[in-house]
Design a protein around this motif. Structure first.
Motif, PDB file in Angstrom:
ATOM      1  N   ARG A  24       0.696  -1.284   0.084  1.00 20.63           N
ATOM      2  CA  ARG A  24      -0.030  -0.103   0.083  1.00 20.63           C
ATOM      3  C   ARG A  24       0.869   1.288  -0.148  1.00 20.63           C
ATOM      4  NH1 ARG A  24      -3.874  -3.193   2.819  1.00 20.63           N
ATOM      5  NH2 ARG A  24      -2.472  -3.027   4.827  1.00 20.63           N
ATOM      6  N   LYS A  28       1.014   4.093  -2.834  1.00 26.51           N
ATOM      7  CA  LYS A  28       0.547   5.369  -2.454  1.00 26.51           C
ATOM      8  C   LYS A  28       1.784   6.437  -3.092  1.00 26.51           C
ATOM      9  CE  LYS A  28      -2.346   4.744   1.470  1.00 26.51           C
ATOM     10  NZ  LYS A  28      -2.473   4.807   2.643  1.00 26.51           N
ATOM     11  N   LEU A  41      -5.767   3.001  -7.936  1.00 27.49           N
ATOM     12  CA  LEU A  41      -6.156   3.144  -6.436  1.00 27.49           C
ATOM     13  C   LEU A  41      -7.465   3.673  -6.193  1.00 27.49           C
ATOM     14  CD1 LEU A  41      -2.929   4.365  -4.759  1.00 27.49           C
ATOM     15  CD2 LEU A  41      -3.905   2.172  -4.862  1.00 27.49           C
ATOM     16  N   PRO A  46      -7.837  -0.220  -1.292  1.00 26.55           N
ATOM     17  CA  PRO A  46      -6.666  -0.519  -0.848  1.00 26.55           C
ATOM     18  C   PRO A  46      -6.593  -1.230   0.399  1.00 26.55           C
ATOM     19  CG  PRO A  46      -6.679   1.787  -1.522  1.00 26.55           C
ATOM     20  CD  PRO A  46      -8.167   1.400  -1.321  1.00 26.55           C
TER      21      PRO A  46
END
Length: 321
Positions: A24, A28, A41, A46
């Motif tokens: 994750r 990001k 996303l 997520p």
């Protein structure tokens, strides 16, 4: 990955990002400069990533894919999406064939085992090589709209060198941030040391076992790309952390070799003392080994001041070796 290309850099990527939390954090970070990942996303939840097991082996690094996951679509209703992660540190002409195979052997098999006809799949390729490359652009002579139309899956490409240092420093997941930084600068030793050292204070706050493991994994990964001198300098820079957590760095090795050399000198001196006098023999043996050790580390590029401090020799004596 093909059998011949399974190397430590791929093992490092799999080790780090098999953890859903690190995954994750990686996505990001990537989304900050990559529109495809931003869109991905937004289309999934997520927080629902779950790794599909047995897609690779920790033991012999064989299997069908670097990493495979399932994740819920953002629409809910238990709609699952398959996610394949692949890592390359250099152009590979077999990449598309590999990823098509992964979709068939991993995702389709997973769908069938869960009584589904198919599972939409997104394949994300992470690349940190020295030269520009994007294997998804199959028809470069056509407008970009047509580049990846022949693929049997949704494709996304992340050039890890485009993830900014500033974003890495702001990342709450220090393992992911350091891992990305190491991969970004694996081919740029001049920037690597300074970039990694910015995380030194944060590593010291990690649980001891976690910090030790992270430093060891990064050191093993970088060993494939850096010469011994650069790697030793980097490890020495982290020596305070390494000593605290039991990580054997180049600085630790230096001190250990010095101690061993002195002990050997004492032993030699004792033997010589039988014929020349105990004190004189010990002194000569210790001095010879000390000089030999100092010369070896001078040749490796260690600073004269550090060698002088460790051996007791003067800088002039070290220069004369």
């Amino acid at each position: 990955m093909t059998k011949n290309s399974r190397r430590s850099h791929d093992a490092f990527f799999r080790w780090l990002f098999a953890d859903e939390n690190h995954l994750r954090a990686l996505l990001k970070l990537s989304a900050k400069s990559n529109l495809e990942i931003q869109q991905f996303l937004a289309a999934v939840d997520p927080n629902t990533f779950v790794r599909i097991p047995d897609t690779y082996s920790n033991v012999d690094e064989t299997g069908e894919a670097d990493l495979a996951f399932r994740v819920n679509a953002s629409s809910g209703d238990h709609a699952l999406v398959g996610v394949l992660l692949e890592h390359k540190s250099g152009p590979d002409a077999n990449t598309l064939a590999q990823m098509k195979k992964y979709v068939n052997s991993v995702m389709n098999a997973y769908a069938q085992s869960h009584s589904a006809t198919q599972i939409p799949t997104v394949a994300i390729l992470f690349y940190n090589g020295k030269v520009p490359w994007d294997p998804y652009k199959n028809f470069p002579q056509y407008p970009e709209y047509f580049h990846n139309l022949i693929l049997p899956f949704k494709a996304a490409f992340v050039n890890m060198t485009q993830i900014s240092d500033d974003d890495c420093l702001k990342c709450e997941d220090v393992a992911t941030a350091m891992g990305v930084t190491a991969m970004k600068y694996a081919f740029n030793s001049k920037k690597l040391r300074g970039a990694l050292l910015q995380f030194k204070g944060r590593v010291q706050k990690l649980p001891p076992a976690e910090a030790k493991n992270l430093l060891e994994k990064i050191s093993l990964y970088l060993k494939e790309f850096l010469d011994d001198k650069v790697l030793e300098e980097l490890n020495v820079a982290f020596v305070s952390i390494g000593q605290k957590y039991g990580f054997v760095s180049a600085g630790d090795v230096f001190r250990q070799r010095q101690a061993e050399a002195l002990a050997e000198g004492i032993s030699k001196g004792r033997k010589e003392g039988l014929s020349k006098g105990r004190a004189e023999g010990m002194k000569k043996g210790m001095m010879a080994k000390t000089r030999s050790l100092a010369k070896a580390f001078r040749n490796k590029g260690f600073s004269l001041e550090a060698i002088a401090d460790a051996t007791g020799l003067t800088i002039d004596e070290i220069k004369a070796l």
